[in-house]
Design an enzyme around this catalytic site. Sequence first.
Site, PDB file in Angstrom:
ATOM      1  CB  SER A  37      -8.626  13.309   6.331  1.00 51.16           C
ATOM      2  OG  SER A  37      -8.170  14.384   5.518  1.00 51.16           O
ATOM      3  CG  ASP A 301      -1.185  11.235   2.584  1.00 52.58           C
ATOM      4  OD1 ASP A 301      -1.186  12.482   2.715  1.00 52.58           O
ATOM      5  OD2 ASP A 301      -2.062  10.512   3.086  1.00 52.58           O
ATOM      6  CG  HIS A 304      -3.763  13.376   5.002  1.00 52.48           C
ATOM      7  ND1 HIS A 304      -4.074  12.581   3.914  1.00 52.48           N
ATOM      8  CD2 HIS A 304      -4.905  14.021   5.335  1.00 52.48           C
ATOM      9  CE1 HIS A 304      -5.353  12.735   3.615  1.00 52.48           C
ATOM     10  NE2 HIS A 304      -5.880  13.605   4.470  1.00 52.48           N
TER      11      HIS A 304
END
Length: 633
Positions: A37, A301, A304
């Site tokens: 991610s 978050d 990330h």
Amino acid sequence: MRTPPFLRTFLGMMVLASGQAMASPNPYSTLMVFGDSLSDAGQFPDLAGTATGMRFTNRNADGTYAPVSPMILGNRLGFSGAELGPSTSPVNTATGMPDGNNWAVGGYTTQQILDSITDTSKVVIPPGKPFAGLVIRERPGYLANGLRADPNALYYLTGGGNDFLQNQVTSPADAAAAGGRLAASAQALQQGGARYMMVWLLPDLGQTPNYSGSPLQGPLSQLSAVFNQSLVNQLRQIDAEIIPLNVPALLKEALTSPGEFGLATDQDLVATCYSGDSCRENTRYGINSATPDPSKLLFNDAVHPTIAGQQLIADYGYSILSAPWELTLLPEMAQAGIRAQQDELRGQWQTPWQAIGQWQAIVAAGGQDLDFDSQSSSAKGDGRGYNLTVGGSYRLNEAWRVGLAGGVYRQTLEVGAQDSRYRLNSYLASAFAQFRQDRWWADAAITAGHLDYSDLKRTFALGVNDRSEKGDTDGEAWAVTGRVGFDLAQPGSQWQLAPFLSADYARVKVDGYDERSDRATALGVDDQERTSRRLGAGLLGSVQVAPATRLFAEVAREHEFEHDRQDVTLHLASLPDNDFTLTGYQPDSNLTRASLGVSQQLAPGLNLRGNYNWRKSDAVTQQGVSLALSLDF
């Protein structure tokens, strides 16, 4: 010219949105991305309706997602938005859009990253989410079915965090194995033909909102370090040019001095985040605050980065890629000094010869301008310099004159988007000889010298500000030049027109050095050598326009035999055992040079001379002027 730092992110996002690439040096054919991610360009459909797909970073005010670091890096390298897009997004198949070169998928473990290269790429709902395990699109992996990697592409790898988040790493042995699996992805790419790779070290998971302040903070920081040690040890064994990005060291610097990177200085940047997703939303700059601003926060978050973190890492990678585009010009600075010394000698050789058995002393001062045009793997630069030359010659007999000359050259080169500044002091000594008999003439010189690179200041964008890494080093140079020609005019004529052939050899060695800081961005630079071998043909002419005044001019065309692209071996100061070799400046194969001058006799045996010299190849223009005084005694 510099791009104002505060515009850098905005321009990058606009270019990515429009699909247009920015022009910049770029020796790579494309950017191929593999990972999780942290690099996902939008593989999962965005349920909120944006066409770009969901990315694991902050949303912009218009509802789109900020770009991730490989997208920002790829934009700076000039690649289109389509190239930088996701490889396996179901949105692509539904809309007929072509797949991009970003194979990173949110939720991927190191094993899944390897599978996306050698087996099957799957966009699968990660554990802990609704419909976990559901595959929404799959396709053969990048090297599946015997496909080969592009040897001219740049490969970008991230991974490891999900091995921890999905509880696959609970011990040092597990962490070392996970680091080995990410290295195995780099090994698979190398075996498939890849040569250039950029690999993230895993950020310190203990310093994320997900774990900060919890009992797991310390153990996860330690296990992150074990993962990275295993990774760098195994990357070192792979026969490819692998650039390890020391992301944990860079983020530690950002947390230590947040103001330097445009981050908030009065907020807890580890325990709070922008979105409030699985972490505590920052009350001042969070998405629901009165002044939402993701660029002031490091985390979007629980794990990330925001656009600020992504931009910082992208700039970090670009600073390393662009370093050889500037550093391979250091030997060219020295080559320019040698050429200026030889031009000064050729100008001096146009002064009238002294009587047999007499000396002629010379003193000259001059200035030079050196312009490098941008190439695919070197940066545009402008150089300035000046010199002082002293020497003398002795007339042996009717046919021969010999002499010595010494010159001090001070050069400055400004190069690159952030105006890096490099200084060189050259101390050159030459011995020369001239011959003339009837219509034949010849001259030759040998030059040797010491190079003092006293102030090397490499400057690059890093977040909202610029950063400079500094160093200094020494070097050495030597050269041989010679010409032989035939005068078409009769001896004693008022004019001269003489075709000639020339040969030149020059060798420059720049010693390796380490940039002086211990920061993540500091580099160690290996020795560099640059050899020049040229043959040329030209025409030399002069005319006596008055009893005490003579004009002279010269033009020549030369072929360079040593015109392979230059490269330089580098390493991060923080990772000295992981070196890599990247390409830089490529000399041109042909150049044209010309000169124009005048010699004025002020008194018997006393002459004043002025010269203009010009050299031009496809990528380099060198100009110089000088004024010299000679005295016979």
